[in-house]
Design an enzyme around this catalytic site. Sequence first.
Site, PDB file in Angstrom:
ATOM      1  N   ASP A  77      79.668  -3.277  15.523  1.00 14.20           N
ATOM      2  CA  ASP A  77      80.031  -4.628  15.681  1.00 14.20           C
ATOM      3  C   ASP A  77      80.296  -5.103  14.175  1.00 14.20           C
ATOM      4  O   ASP A  77      79.791  -4.615  13.216  1.00 14.20           O
ATOM      5  CB  ASP A  77      78.867  -5.352  16.008  1.00 14.20           C
ATOM      6  CG  ASP A  77      79.302  -6.836  16.185  1.00 14.20           C
ATOM      7  OD1 ASP A  77      80.216  -7.283  16.540  1.00 14.20           O
ATOM      8  OD2 ASP A  77      78.457  -7.628  15.681  1.00 14.20           O
ATOM      9  N   ASP A 135      74.341  -6.787  16.541  1.00 19.75           N
ATOM     10  CA  ASP A 135      73.301  -7.846  16.004  1.00 19.75           C
ATOM     11  C   ASP A 135      73.112  -9.031  16.740  1.00 19.75           C
ATOM     12  O   ASP A 135      72.124  -9.850  16.774  1.00 19.75           O
ATOM     13  CB  ASP A 135      73.427  -8.283  14.683  1.00 19.75           C
ATOM     14  CG  ASP A 135      74.825  -9.053  14.499  1.00 19.75           C
ATOM     15  OD1 ASP A 135      75.904  -8.889  15.264  1.00 19.75           O
ATOM     16  OD2 ASP A 135      74.451 -10.319  13.870  1.00 19.75           O
ATOM     17  N   ASP A 159      76.549  -8.477  21.811  1.00 15.80           N
ATOM     18  CA  ASP A 159      76.320  -7.078  21.635  1.00 15.80           C
ATOM     19  C   ASP A 159      75.271  -6.456  22.700  1.00 15.80           C
ATOM     20  O   ASP A 159      75.124  -5.285  22.830  1.00 15.80           O
ATOM     21  CB  ASP A 159      76.144  -6.539  20.408  1.00 15.80           C
ATOM     22  CG  ASP A 159      76.853  -7.255  19.348  1.00 15.80           C
ATOM     23  OD1 ASP A 159      78.163  -7.028  19.523  1.00 15.80           O
ATOM     24  OD2 ASP A 159      76.483  -7.535  18.239  1.00 15.80           O
TER      25      ASP A 159
END
Length: 820
Positions: free
Chosen positions: A518, A713, A717
């Site tokens: 990410d 995080d 996600d």
Amino acid sequence: MSMLPEQTCSHCGISFRWKAIKESADDDCQTIFCCRGCQGAYHMICAAGLENFYLRPDRATPTVMEGSVLPYTDIDLSQHIVSDGDSCRIDILVSGITCPSCVWLLERMLDRIPGVEYVSISYSGGIASLRFNPETVAPLDIFSVIAGLGYVPRPYSADQSEKEARRERDDLLLRFGTALFLTMQLMAYSYALYAGYFQGIGGAMKQFLQYVSLLVTTPVVFYSGWPFIIGAWRSLKTVAPGMDLLIAMGALSSWSYSVWATFTGQETYYESSAFIVTFVLIGRLLELSVRRRAMSGISSLYAAAPQRATLVGGSTPLTKRSLSGVEGHRTIEVDDIRPGDLLLVRQGERFPVDCLIVEGETEVDQSLATGESQPVLLVCDNEVRSGCVNVAAPVTVQALRPAGQSYLMRVAALVQMAQAGKPKLQQLADRVSGWFVPVVILLALLVGAGRLWYFGENPGSAIMSALSVVLIACPCAMGLAVPAAVLAACSRSASLGIILRGGDVIERLASINSALFDKTGTVTCGLPGIIQFDIYAGYDAAVVLQAAATVEEQAAHPLARAIVRYAAAHGYQPESCRAFRSVPGRGISGLLPDGKKMLCGSESFLRGEGVSGNIECQSESAATAVLLAIDGQLAGRFLLVDQLREGARSVVSELAAERMELCLISGDHQITVDRIAADIGLESALGEMTPDQKLAHVTTLLQQGRQVLMVGDGVNDAPALAAATVSCSLSGSSDIALENADVIITGDDLSRIATAYRISRATMTIIKQNLLWAFVYNIIGIPLAMSGHLTPVYAAVAMTASSLLVSLNSLRLMRFTHHG
């Protein structure tokens, strides 16, 4: 009055002595039931064509309570339903699941209910996740089927699940602590007895030490080792011998023989039984940690969601045109929010449900939900997702959906389904227990019987020979082969800032060949940083920085915080500011101590405030520009971008050297994602990805046979983290990301991810070495014990030495270093 003969229920298998309910089939085969509930469940299972359930050797069906009534209604259960397009989802906590056959039965019976589209049951957590068509089946019907089979269904409760996990952990810790303390005491007496065996000892002293050893060992075997004894009994009942049976046999055999030897003046082996229980409890603690932590992500998501909201005026039918006169705001529970309710969301609060802004405008931090790196300006008629943070100003919103159907809860549903799809941990040692355990038991019995009847030895000598086989083959080395290496790897990783959640994580991490990162908050810090500061119209940089810090100090926007930090780093602290004003999404203004008006914001904001001169200051496409004006004249400009996290480039280069496929995925704009990917050396980058799309991308890679590492995080996600082969988050991530992470990196150094990968590879090598030694040890030791060359005392010493060798080999992992 004569007692009725003992009978066995054809459904639940319990033995009972009361009047049975009997049925006769056409083939004169009679079925017996202990109650009407079991009779009904039996017919339900047979009618579904699942008669083979009663042939499974590992089944353990609970008794059905006759006349049981569910304490729920469809209205009660509707609060726990999550909308998923045309379907609905519900998570059910099922009590009474005691074996894999319970899962087998429940999944097949629930899957046969018309309208149930998907069912998956977690054996470790006892949670059933179902997707169903609400037009065809009601939740109460599903609950009734579960209850009819003898299980107790309840809507999933994070609090209840946490209490059960805490109770089980505390119980195991208490048993282990007791075993460890008493075993340490026992060693002192055992050393004295060993010395007396080889060098001589007085009879009175020997007997005294043996009595004390008996007193110390008994709680270890029958309190600390009670779970193994119960497990052994269950394995005997289900004709499925496992490691528990060998552990219990080893501990009970050495304890029983030692008790006999204590009162007959022979040598005792109490320490062997205590060692067996203590060592294996270490492995059970690790197993419990892995099993429970895998199910805790949903609880964290519920805990992170807002629990209360402010209801405007207590009346739903208000329109945005009549809000100004509304009074009497009151606080309500989030579960009480209904579609159409008007809510007040103040600055700094999270939006409790999916809603529509009906009065005011504000900037909203959507990073938790979408991965957007900067707050977004939202105005009337804009929709806001639950969980987003109101950054700038109070707004009035209208609820669009109930809390159970909000964005956060839909993400929770995705996480639950992804978790349910994960394979269970298969310990390497357990893969051979199916044949190893019965073979060892058979060999011990053959040795004892052969020496007693064929060789004509006395019973004591025959028992010692058989006990030697059990002790030498006791699965301490085999049981420690995996947990000892896992414990060393986890301890060393923790000292390097890497938290590994159990042996299954290490095994899966070692097999990774694809890694997804990410962007916001992972590869980048999630906080804007200034990359350029320009001065215009001949202004002095010190004057502009001082003025910017003075005004920006009054704002809570992340851009304002970055400017204040930049000024402080150059030695300029904020001064007093008057007449401060914030225009969400555009900029701020205020009066400096000398009375001059300071403006900070976008180009359109400065134009609207009448700033003269050329203010068309172009910036990099991926950078955010904040323009500064003093008394209507352009004075300066800041360029800000999201800063790369430490170690971002090195982790990419290290994993690429391992021939992994790497990709950057984010909910941010594609142009921003491409720039960050190029900066860290990645060729593949995907932007504007929703949580569903991230999950779909991970699922596609898995279907292609890839082993996927997902590093993220945020809440957005979480589904992808849960579905990936291995998930990783940083310690500053959202709670749901952390709870779904198999690997947690403390600090900001991403290069530790590569170190975690190398540790996992080294750990798997150590585990294979330990298992090889355990098997070689048994192959050599068992024949020696069978031939009479090993007495129980030497077998116990060999067992201890074998366990020590495995432990020392595992400790080599403690020398592992971080090369970042």
